[in-house]
Write a protein that holds these residues in place. Structure first.
Motif, PDB file in Angstrom:
ATOM      1  N   LEU A 219      36.160  -4.197  30.969  1.00 42.83           N
ATOM      2  CA  LEU A 219      37.045  -4.295  31.838  1.00 42.83           C
ATOM      3  C   LEU A 219      37.852  -2.772  32.240  1.00 42.83           C
ATOM      4  CD1 LEU A 219      39.544  -7.604  30.781  1.00 42.83           C
ATOM      5  CD2 LEU A 219      37.825  -6.985  32.349  1.00 42.83           C
ATOM      6  N   PHE A 220      37.958  -2.388  31.680  1.00 42.82           N
ATOM      7  CA  PHE A 220      38.856  -0.576  31.831  1.00 42.82           C
ATOM      8  C   PHE A 220      37.907   0.249  31.940  1.00 42.82           C
ATOM      9  CE2 PHE A 220      41.599  -3.614  29.368  1.00 42.82           C
ATOM     10  CZ  PHE A 220      41.934  -4.074  30.337  1.00 42.82           C
ATOM     11  N   GLY A 221      36.273  -0.101  30.861  1.00 41.77           N
ATOM     12  CA  GLY A 221      35.216   1.793  30.826  1.00 41.77           C
ATOM     13  C   GLY A 221      35.643   1.707  29.398  1.00 41.77           C
ATOM     14  N   HIS A 222      34.816   2.947  29.271  1.00 39.85           N
ATOM     15  CA  HIS A 222      34.631   3.949  28.197  1.00 39.85           C
ATOM     16  C   HIS A 222      34.147   5.302  28.866  1.00 39.85           C
ATOM     17  CE1 HIS A 222      30.721   1.908  27.623  1.00 39.85           C
ATOM     18  NE2 HIS A 222      29.920   3.356  27.313  1.00 39.85           N
ATOM     19  N   VAL A 223      34.175   6.508  27.449  1.00 42.55           N
ATOM     20  CA  VAL A 223      34.048   7.926  28.032  1.00 42.55           C
ATOM     21  C   VAL A 223      32.871   7.923  26.785  1.00 42.55           C
ATOM     22  CG1 VAL A 223      36.384   9.116  29.013  1.00 42.55           C
ATOM     23  CG2 VAL A 223      35.686   8.852  26.457  1.00 42.55           C
ATOM     24  N   LYS A 224      31.539   8.879  27.240  1.00 39.12           N
ATOM     25  CA  LYS A 224      31.260   8.732  26.056  1.00 39.12           C
ATOM     26  C   LYS A 224      31.466   9.653  25.045  1.00 39.12           C
ATOM     27  CE  LYS A 224      26.751  12.242  25.670  1.00 39.12           C
ATOM     28  NZ  LYS A 224      25.974  13.321  26.517  1.00 39.12           N
ATOM     29  N   GLY A 225      30.930   8.943  23.863  1.00 39.31           N
ATOM     30  CA  GLY A 225      31.049   9.102  22.298  1.00 39.31           C
ATOM     31  C   GLY A 225      32.467   8.781  22.052  1.00 39.31           C
ATOM     32  N   ALA A 226      32.345   7.073  23.363  1.00 41.06           N
ATOM     33  CA  ALA A 226      33.672   6.623  22.647  1.00 41.06           C
ATOM     34  C   ALA A 226      33.645   5.126  21.217  1.00 41.06           C
ATOM     35  CB  ALA A 226      34.545   5.371  23.070  1.00 41.06           C
ATOM     36  N   PHE A 227      32.381   4.945  21.335  1.00 44.71           N
ATOM     37  CA  PHE A 227      31.798   4.541  20.101  1.00 44.71           C
ATOM     38  C   PHE A 227      30.281   4.567  20.236  1.00 44.71           C
ATOM     39  CE2 PHE A 227      32.793   1.997  23.595  1.00 44.71           C
ATOM     40  CZ  PHE A 227      31.175   1.525  24.480  1.00 44.71           C
ATOM     41  N   ASN A 233      29.229   7.932  30.091  1.00 46.41           N
ATOM     42  CA  ASN A 233      30.414   7.472  31.176  1.00 46.41           C
ATOM     43  C   ASN A 233      30.317   6.548  31.266  1.00 46.41           C
ATOM     44  OD1 ASN A 233      32.231   9.717  29.745  1.00 46.41           O
ATOM     45  ND2 ASN A 233      32.630  10.942  31.648  1.00 46.41           N
ATOM     46  N   HIS A 234      31.538   4.947  31.782  1.00 44.56           N
ATOM     47  CA  HIS A 234      31.350   3.985  32.057  1.00 44.56           C
ATOM     48  C   HIS A 234      32.275   3.981  32.944  1.00 44.56           C
ATOM     49  CE1 HIS A 234      30.061  -0.079  32.539  1.00 44.56           C
ATOM     50  NE2 HIS A 234      31.152  -0.083  32.028  1.00 44.56           N
ATOM     51  N   LYS A 235      31.940   3.167  34.032  1.00 44.54           N
ATOM     52  CA  LYS A 235      33.321   2.310  34.950  1.00 44.54           C
ATOM     53  C   LYS A 235      33.796   1.182  34.414  1.00 44.54           C
ATOM     54  CE  LYS A 235      33.540   6.361  38.961  1.00 44.54           C
ATOM     55  NZ  LYS A 235      34.053   5.963  40.247  1.00 44.54           N
ATOM     56  N   GLY A 236      34.683   0.705  34.619  1.00 46.74           N
ATOM     57  CA  GLY A 236      34.879  -0.879  34.079  1.00 46.74           C
ATOM     58  C   GLY A 236      34.705  -1.483  36.041  1.00 46.74           C
ATOM     59  N   LEU A 237      35.359  -2.690  35.526  1.00 48.52           N
ATOM     60  CA  LEU A 237      35.190  -3.572  36.647  1.00 48.52           C
ATOM     61  C   LEU A 237      36.512  -2.958  37.127  1.00 48.52           C
ATOM     62  CD1 LEU A 237      33.960  -6.953  35.354  1.00 48.52           C
ATOM     63  CD2 LEU A 237      32.550  -5.245  36.243  1.00 48.52           C
ATOM     64  N   PHE A 238      37.516  -2.773  36.736  1.00 53.36           N
ATOM     65  CA  PHE A 238      39.020  -2.034  37.954  1.00 53.36           C
ATOM     66  C   PHE A 238      38.338  -1.031  38.659  1.00 53.36           C
ATOM     67  CE2 PHE A 238      41.130  -5.277  34.487  1.00 53.36           C
ATOM     68  CZ  PHE A 238      42.837  -5.799  35.613  1.00 53.36           C
ATOM     69  N   ARG A 269      49.438   0.057  36.985  1.00 53.14           N
ATOM     70  CA  ARG A 269      48.617   0.073  38.323  1.00 53.14           C
ATOM     71  C   ARG A 269      47.605   1.156  37.557  1.00 53.14           C
ATOM     72  NH1 ARG A 269      48.660  -4.313  40.503  1.00 53.14           N
ATOM     73  NH2 ARG A 269      47.630  -3.435  42.310  1.00 53.14           N
ATOM     74  N   ALA A 270      47.179   1.794  36.780  1.00 54.69           N
ATOM     75  CA  ALA A 270      46.162   2.161  35.814  1.00 54.69           C
ATOM     76  C   ALA A 270      45.546   1.891  34.826  1.00 54.69           C
ATOM     77  CB  ALA A 270      47.334   3.922  35.489  1.00 54.69           C
ATOM     78  N   VAL A 271      44.906   2.285  34.451  1.00 56.85           N
ATOM     79  CA  VAL A 271      43.668   1.533  33.748  1.00 56.85           C
ATOM     80  C   VAL A 271      43.066   2.875  32.707  1.00 56.85           C
ATOM     81  CG1 VAL A 271      42.353  -0.085  34.761  1.00 56.85           C
ATOM     82  CG2 VAL A 271      41.844   1.963  34.534  1.00 56.85           C
ATOM     83  N   ARG A 272      43.498   3.113  31.150  1.00 63.43           N
ATOM     84  CA  ARG A 272      42.484   3.829  30.543  1.00 63.43           C
ATOM     85  C   ARG A 272      41.306   3.551  29.758  1.00 63.43           C
ATOM     86  NH1 ARG A 272      46.781   7.113  25.616  1.00 63.43           N
ATOM     87  NH2 ARG A 272      48.377   7.865  28.419  1.00 63.43           N
ATOM     88  N   PRO A 273      40.268   3.902  30.017  1.00 67.39           N
ATOM     89  CA  PRO A 273      39.155   3.967  29.681  1.00 67.39           C
ATOM     90  C   PRO A 273      39.278   4.075  28.279  1.00 67.39           C
ATOM     91  CG  PRO A 273      38.530   5.447  31.565  1.00 67.39           C
ATOM     92  CD  PRO A 273      40.064   5.093  31.455  1.00 67.39           C
ATOM     93  N   VAL A 274      38.045   2.991  27.412  1.00 64.53           N
ATOM     94  CA  VAL A 274      38.440   3.287  26.087  1.00 64.53           C
ATOM     95  C   VAL A 274      37.176   4.740  25.455  1.00 64.53           C
ATOM     96  CG1 VAL A 274      37.027   2.408  23.239  1.00 64.53           C
ATOM     97  CG2 VAL A 274      37.791   1.009  25.953  1.00 64.53           C
ATOM     98  N   GLY A 275      38.402   5.574  24.823  1.00 58.19           N
ATOM     99  CA  GLY A 275      37.905   6.320  23.729  1.00 58.19           C
ATOM    100  C   GLY A 275      38.492   8.044  25.576  1.00 58.19           C
ATOM    101  N   ALA A 276      39.383   7.271  26.420  1.00 54.49           N
ATOM    102  CA  ALA A 276      40.692   8.845  26.815  1.00 54.49           C
ATOM    103  C   ALA A 276      41.548   9.032  26.671  1.00 54.49           C
ATOM    104  CB  ALA A 276      39.562   8.312  28.551  1.00 54.49           C
TER     105      ALA A 276
END
Length: 472
Positions: A219-227, A233-238, A269-276
């Protein structure tokens, strides 16, 4: 010149109005006044008769007395509103029932008029109610491209689509309720296409189909190295739906921990990618859908109340396929045409008995199940007309269908009455004589099965139901 028009006003287009009053003189007076104003009137003496006429007459307005034998006008309104939420209702009330009528307006009744009513005021209120309900239906059908994938002729779906079109013009969050397979994602896509966001992405995610450990990243995406597996880096569906619409399907299955994070996204109205460490602003319209009872889930502590009210700005309830049976034959033939091209087969339709079996089936899986059944018979059919045996096989019912005694009697009664009315050209006296029943008892049977003799006269316009009977 009728009092309903000012000198400069053109005569309005006729609308069909269902008038309900157990006082025969009042019913006649109301009918005459409305007909003089150019309207078509269907007049009945009880709420039960009104409900029997509702789908057949397809009115644009219901005008009803509050005090009626059996169900009263308020109970009638509740049933009308449940079936056709956008159909306006005006109540006529004596002084003793004014408090009830006032309360009814807070529940959705368009307005109420006290008896003795003023004729000019009545026609003005009727015109206002018709004017308010007409634009939604006109706009909804002005451009059918937005709802091209939704095949229907039922009154329930007509009302629902009119509401959906209005909702689409705003940016309000929408909650779609309905059984699995009823078409929630199709309706969400239609709302997107009818909205100002139509040129932007439509993205759908099934919240119950993705493992909880992956859903946040999805949903929210993640940054490189978050897990461990986050190699880039991965953009989420939002973010993928930026500027467009995101459908959160089966929102009722979202894990509680993620519900908290979704609520924060909707508030900020904002998302925080996992690890960001920084949030990213988003501009997305949210449509959510579920087959679950979210109010029961809230009571059980399984769904957050604050999230529910964020998502549930507007609610649209999809009917089951069983609640729109007049669409079954239409949908079956639509799917058959599409699938015949897929399988490169020359199929011209269903045998009459096969179509009857489809129309009478239970359809717990709704439109999705109907599509699967049509696909199976299309793949196996070796004749231009799909036979009954293939439909029975796909429905997993025995070739000789066994009905309960009550079901068999009900079916026989209705078919027998329809045949009699066809034979006598809608003449009740002749039909009752052939059935060897007195006219009063015969009328009760017709009312029980929602049959109107006038629709069987050869010079009368056929309703959809009667037309279907004649083509079976």
């Amino acid at each position: 010149m009728p009092a309903s028009r000012r000198p400069s006003e053109p005569r309005s287009t006729a609308h069909r109005i269902l008038v309900v009053d157990d006082d025969a003189d009042m019913l006649r007076l109301l009918s005459l006044r409305l007909k003089a104003a150019g309207h078509e009137v269907v007049a009945v003496g009880s709420a039960e008769a009104a409900l029997a006429q509702l789908d057949m007459a397809r009115p644009q307005l219901v005008l009803s007395d509050v005090r009626l034998p059996g169900k009263d006008g308020l109970a009638l309104f509740d049933e009308v509103h449940a079936r056709h939420p956008s159909l306006p209702v005006i109540l006529l009330t004596a002084h003793g029932t004014i408090p009830d009528a006032v309360e009814a307006t807070s529940r959705g009744v368009f307005t109420y008029l006290t008896k003795p009513y003023d004729g000019k005021e009545l026609l003005e209120k009727v015109a206002e109610a018709l004017a308010l309900s007409a634009p939604a239906l006109h706009q909804a059908h002005a451009n059918e491209v937005w709802r091209a994938d939704i095949v229907s002729r039922s009154a329930r779906m007509t009302d629902l689509l009119a509401e959906a079109y209005l909702v689409a013009q705003s940016d309000a969050s929408v909650l779609l309720l309905g059984d699995s397979g009823a078409g929630k994602e199709l309706l969400a896509q239609a709302i997107h296409r009818a909205s100002p966001r139509a040129s932007k992405p439509f993205v759908a995610v099934n919240c119950g189909a993705i493992p909880e450990a992956l859903l946040e990243s999805e949903l929210f995406g993640h940054v490189k190295g978050a897990f461990t597996d986050a190699v880039s880096n991965h953009k989420g569906l939002f973010q993928a739906a930026e500027g467009g619409t995101l459908l959160l399907d089966e929102i009722g299955d979202m894990p509680p921990a993620l519900q908290v994070k979704l609520l924060r996204v909707l508030q900020e109205r904002a998302v925080r990618p996992v690890g960001a460490s920084q949030s990213i602003q988003i501009n997305v319209r949210i449509i959510s859908a579920t087959h679950r009872n979210l109010e029961a889930a809230m009571a059980a502590g399984q769904f957050r109340e604050d999230l529910y009210y964020r998502l549930n700005v507007v609610t649209l309830q999809l009917p089951t396929l069983g609640e729109r049976r007049e669409d079954i034959a239409l949908l079956a033939n639509h799917f058959l045409d599409r699938l015949a091209r897929k399988y490169d087969k020359r199929l011209s339709g269903f045998a009459p008995e096969a179509l009857k079996a489809l129309t009478a089936a239970a359809w717990p899986g709704n439109v999705r199940q109907l599509y699967n059944v049509v696909e199976q018979v299309c793949a196996l059919s070796t004749t231009p007309l799909v036979p009954l045996s293939l439909v029975q096989r796909a429905l997993r019912i025995p070739s000789a269908q066994v009905l309960s005694f009550a079901e068999a009697r009900q079916r026989f009664e209705r078919e027998y009455l329809v045949d009699l009315l066809k034979m006598t050209d809608g003449n009740v006296a002749d039909a009752a004589r052939l059935a060897q029943r007195n006219r009063t008892e015969f009328y009760r049977l017709l009312q029980k099965h929602a049959l109107t003799p006038g629709n069987f006269k050869t010079d009368a316009p056929e309703s959809d139901d009667v037309a279907d009977e004649r083509h079976d």
